[in-house]
Design an enzyme around this catalytic site. Structure first.
Site, PDB file in Angstrom:
ATOM      1  N   ASP A  80      -9.508   5.651  -3.034  1.00  0.00           N
ATOM      2  CA  ASP A  80     -10.030   6.801  -3.775  1.00  0.00           C
ATOM      3  C   ASP A  80     -10.151   6.477  -5.259  1.00  0.00           C
ATOM      4  O   ASP A  80      -9.568   5.502  -5.756  1.00  0.00           O
ATOM      5  CB  ASP A  80      -9.095   8.008  -3.622  1.00  0.00           C
ATOM      6  CG  ASP A  80      -9.024   8.511  -2.194  1.00  0.00           C
ATOM      7  OD1 ASP A  80      -9.974   8.273  -1.434  1.00  0.00           O
ATOM      8  OD2 ASP A  80      -8.010   9.163  -1.853  1.00  0.00           O
ATOM      9  N   TYR A 139       0.518   1.041   1.664  1.00  0.00           N
ATOM     10  CA  TYR A 139       0.374   1.748   0.398  1.00  0.00           C
ATOM     11  C   TYR A 139       1.755   2.116  -0.140  1.00  0.00           C
ATOM     12  O   TYR A 139       2.737   2.190   0.608  1.00  0.00           O
ATOM     13  CB  TYR A 139      -0.429   3.046   0.580  1.00  0.00           C
ATOM     14  CG  TYR A 139      -1.905   2.851   0.822  1.00  0.00           C
ATOM     15  CD1 TYR A 139      -2.818   2.869  -0.234  1.00  0.00           C
ATOM     16  CD2 TYR A 139      -2.398   2.669   2.111  1.00  0.00           C
ATOM     17  CE1 TYR A 139      -4.173   2.703  -0.004  1.00  0.00           C
ATOM     18  CE2 TYR A 139      -3.750   2.489   2.345  1.00  0.00           C
ATOM     19  CZ  TYR A 139      -4.631   2.517   1.279  1.00  0.00           C
ATOM     20  OH  TYR A 139      -5.975   2.356   1.501  1.00  0.00           O
TER      21      TYR A 139
END
Length: 288
Positions: A80, A139
């Site tokens: 993102d 992540y």
């Protein structure tokens, strides 16, 4: 000749289902594997887009400035806007490259902005594809728990003033591990929403001006904003706004309205990836 995206039987929802494992660059081209890092605040994410600078376009332009005939780079994952990357595998196909792969990181350092770097490079093994060959992605989301925000943490972590109950957060996280329908944590997702979450763990370490709380998230693939939704939900648990046992109910409901908010991208980092079919690649220090 270009890579074709592997197809999955729509009735087969298991993301670990067998799929094509062999990919090839166009004839006469060389596939090179890069390990890319970037500070994401200036970018709309990895993927090329018309309305914001992207890491993909930035890297592609830098390769062109070196005089290389190249395809558009392909990364292990799409991030993102505002998300950072510590170690993102990517591949690029080069035609008659004049620079040996191992020298590309130094050459690119002279033409890339300071916010993007190529850490290392090598000729990709036969059949490799940075995205479709990837079997595990990791992540990390960083929180700063402190009485006051710290200017050096701006854009790099999410500031949380009050202490969080880490035991409660990890108890809730345990109910999310495994193969589930994660629709309750995804945003505007039109793909099938079954994913396998392999690890979700909350840890803390002291800082001179507060504490660092990190949420580690590992799986083969993730839905749109899934990691940020998981983190927002666990923060609500840590703040006592949501009982840990209720997280399993939210998961089963597949109702996005019941889960926590999507946290900002500032504290989110793509940490690394694994390729089970290519053991000769660099290890990424992901724990088994």
């Amino acid at each position: 000749m270009t890579d074709a995206r592997p197809t999955l039987d729509p009735a087969h929802l298991n993301p670990a289902a067998p799929r094509p494992l062999h990919y090839a660059p166009p004839e006469g081209w060389t596939r090179v594997l890069l390990e890319v890092a970037w500070e994401g605040s200036a970018y709309g994410g990895w993927q090329s887009q018309p309305n914001a600078p992207s890491v993909q376009d930035t890297l592609h332009a830098a390769l062109g400035r070196l005089g290389l005939d190249t395809t558009r780079p392909v990364a292990a994952g799409r991030t993102d806007a505002g998300v950072h990357a510590e170690r993102m595998p990517a591949h690029v196909d080069l035609h008659a490259p004049q620079i040996p792969p191992e020298r590309l990181p130094v050459a690119l350092a002279h033409v890339l902005p300071r916010s993007v770097g190529v850490l290392r490079a090598q000729t990709a093994p036969t059949g490799f594809h940075a995205r479709f060959s990837c079997t595990q992605r990791q992540y990390r989301y960083d929180l700063l728990q402190a009485p006051q925000p710290h200017p050096l943490e701006a854009g790099r972590s999410l500031w949380v003033r009050s202490p969080l109950n880490l035991a409660a957060m990890n108890a809730a996280a345990a109910d999310l591990i495994g193969l589930h329908d994660f629709a309750a944590f995804a945003t505007k997702e039109d793909r099938q929403t079954v994913r396998e979450l392999q690890r979700l763990q909350v840890t803390a370490q002291p800082l001179g001006y507060g504490g660092r709380i990190s949420l580690e998230v590992v799986g083969e693939s993730f839905l749109r904003h899934m990691v940020r939704g998981l983190v927002g939900t666990l923060i609500a648990v840590g703040q006592g706004k949501l009982p840990p046992a209720q997280v399993a109910e939210i998961l089963a409901s597949t109702d996005r309205r019941r889960a926590g908010v999507n946290v900002p991208p500032d504290g989110l980092y793509f940490v690394g990836a694994n390729y089970a079919g290519f053991p000769e690649l660099w290890p990424t220090d992901l724990r088994p």
